[in-house]
Structures are given as C-alpha cells and as structure tokens.
Design a protein around this motif. Structure first.
Motif, short mmCIF file in Angstrom:
data_model
loop_
_atom_site.label_atom_id
_atom_site.label_comp_id
_atom_site.label_asym_id
_atom_site.label_seq_id
_atom_site.Cartn_x
_atom_site.Cartn_y
_atom_site.Cartn_z
N ASP A 1 0.40 -7.02 1.53
CA ASP A 1 1.40 -6.15 0.92
C ASP A 1 1.04 -4.68 1.12
OD1 ASP A 1 2.77 -8.36 0.10
OD2 ASP A 1 2.00 -8.34 -1.96
N PHE A 2 -0.23 -4.36 0.94
CA PHE A 2 -0.69 -2.99 1.10
C PHE A 2 -0.52 -2.54 2.55
CE2 PHE A 2 -3.78 0.36 1.79
CZ PHE A 2 -3.74 1.10 0.62
N LEU B 1 3.23 -2.05 3.47
CA LEU B 1 3.89 -0.91 2.87
C LEU B 1 3.31 0.41 3.34
CD1 LEU B 1 6.03 0.01 0.84
CD2 LEU B 1 4.29 -0.13 -0.96
N GLY C 1 9.33 2.94 -6.34
CA GLY C 1 8.64 1.71 -5.97
C GLY C 1 7.44 1.95 -5.08
N GLN D 1 4.70 3.36 -7.30
CA GLN D 1 4.17 2.31 -8.17
C GLN D 1 3.23 1.38 -7.40
OE1 GLN D 1 7.17 0.17 -10.33
NE2 GLN D 1 5.68 -1.00 -11.53
N ALA D 2 3.51 1.19 -6.12
CA ALA D 2 2.66 0.32 -5.30
C ALA D 2 1.26 0.89 -5.11
CB ALA D 2 3.31 0.07 -3.95
N THR D 3 1.10 2.19 -5.34
CA THR D 3 -0.23 2.80 -5.23
C THR D 3 -1.03 2.68 -6.53
OG1 THR D 3 0.40 5.04 -5.95
CG2 THR D 3 0.71 4.50 -3.61
#
Length: 240
Positions: free
Chosen positions: A147-148, A151, A206, A209-211
């Motif tokens: 995922d990381f 993205l 989003g 937030q992923a960080t």
C-alpha cells in the motif's frame, strides 16, 4: 466547500518566479495581499489533518502550524537555483526538529504533499534510529508494504544519506539501509489544479492520512524516555 490552496498564492509565486533575479529582494512582509490567503490555506490543512490525527487540536490550531516562505533564489556553489515557494508544516510539537508531522510545499505550478520529518536534530535522529532497531518488523511493514509503495511513488525519501553506517551501529539486519538515512519523509508532487478543485479535497486528505502510520512511528521514537533510549542504544552497539 473551500479549495485547499488559494489561487492567489499560485499567482503570487508565478509573478515572483517570472521576475527572476529581481525577486531575491522580495520579502513576504512586503506583500500583505498574500498574508490572509496563506493563513487560510494553512488552516485548511490543519483542519483536515485534525480530523484523523487527534494530536492536532482543531479548535486551537496556531501552535501546530508553521508557515515559511522562500522568495529568494539560492544560487551558490552548493545549491542550485531555487524557485520561490511557501511551506506549511502541521506538527504536534512546537520544537519542529524534534517532531514528525505533515507538510505542503506550494510552488507556482505544483504542490508537494508529505509526512514524516525533514532534517531532524542530532538527538532526534538518534532516537529515530533506536526506534527503527527496536521495532524493525513494524518499520518495514510501514515503509515496504504494498500500500505504501503503491501510494508513494518515490517511496520513503531522504535528503541526506550516509555512505557508511553511523558509529556504533551494525551493518547487519534488514533495516541497516534505513539507519544510514538522516531524515525520513514522503514527498509526492501534484499539479496545482488538484488543489484548486474542491472536489479533490477528500483525495488530498486521504493522501495525508496515509502518512499517519509513518508520522506516529517516528513520534513514538522521539518520545522515548531516557532509560528506554539507553537500552536501545546498547542493543544497537552489540549488533541487534
């Protein structure tokens, strides 16, 4: 719904960029027309981040926001010519070199979004390295997960990386390459049009937030007690 970045900021930076070497004498204090748009943009990001990071107080944002401007070109033997930009950092600690957070860097035609810590102080860097060693599995799960990597196309960025391992740390282990890093952050580029369309606000939120897992991991290490740091430093010396 408000756009994340005011169009006045892009226009102002474009004017400064077009002026070339003349803008080296330009100071943000001399341009009150962008003071309010810049502050509003900072609050936009602070409000968005406070929705998913409860360490940021939505009702009292000022201590968590830092606004910087670079309107003078850096053109010496060590640094290439720099375009003018604004940098907004949202961070839970007023000592910026000791706390990870979120940032947006605004140029005339694009923005960079990121999370993590850039150029931490010497003591902060030591704490982060100790936390990576102590929680290697979790660290790898955050920065090497699918995922990381999907993205964050550039992965985990660093502006400085040692050629050799720092003194007292072992060359062995899956996280050895990360111990050579001197800062830890994400840094993704987006065209300005993304920030000028309010329909993209959820996309921007989003991304930030992923960080948060990265930000939380780094801050956990930075908040270690003295006794914990002493134990972890010992583990690093013996080659954990």
């Amino acid at each position: 719904m408000l756009c994340m970045v005011s169009n006045e900021l892009f226009d102002f930076l474009k004017i400064q960029e077009d002026r070339g070497s003349d803008y080296r004498h330009s100071q943000i204090e001399k341009h009150p027309e962008v003071h309010q748009p810049l502050k509003e943009t900072a609050y936009n990001f602070g409000n968005v981040i406070s929705q998913f990071d409860k360490d940021i107080d939505q009702d009292f944002l000022d201590p968590f926001l830092r606004i910087q401007s670079c309107l003078a070109p850096r053109n010496d033997s060590r640094q290439r010519l720099s375009q003018p930009y604004f940098l907004i950092t949202v961070c839970k600690d007023s000592i910026w070199e000791e706390s990870a957070g979120y940032y947006v860097q605004i140029y005339a035609d694009r923005c960079y979004l990121g999370g993590g810590i850039h150029l931490p102080g010497k003591n902060a860097l030591r704490k982060i390295r100790s936390e990576i060693l102590a929680s290697a599995g979790q660290w790898l799960q955050i920065v090497s997960g699918s995922d990381f990597e999907q993205l964050f196309t550039k992965g985990l960025c660093t502006s400085r990386r040692l050629k050799k391992m720092p003194l007292g740390y072992s060359q062995r282990g899956k996280v050895a390459s990360y111990i050579k890093m001197s800062d830890f952050f994400t840094n993704e580029e987006f065209p300005k049009e993304v920030f000028l369309n309010a329909l993209n606000n959820n996309k921007i939120a989003g991304f930030l937030q992923a960080t948060k897992p990265l930000v939380d991991f780094l801050n956990r290490g930075l908040e270690q007690t003295i006794s914990q740091r002493a134990k972890l430093d010992l583990l690093s010396i013996i080659g954990f």
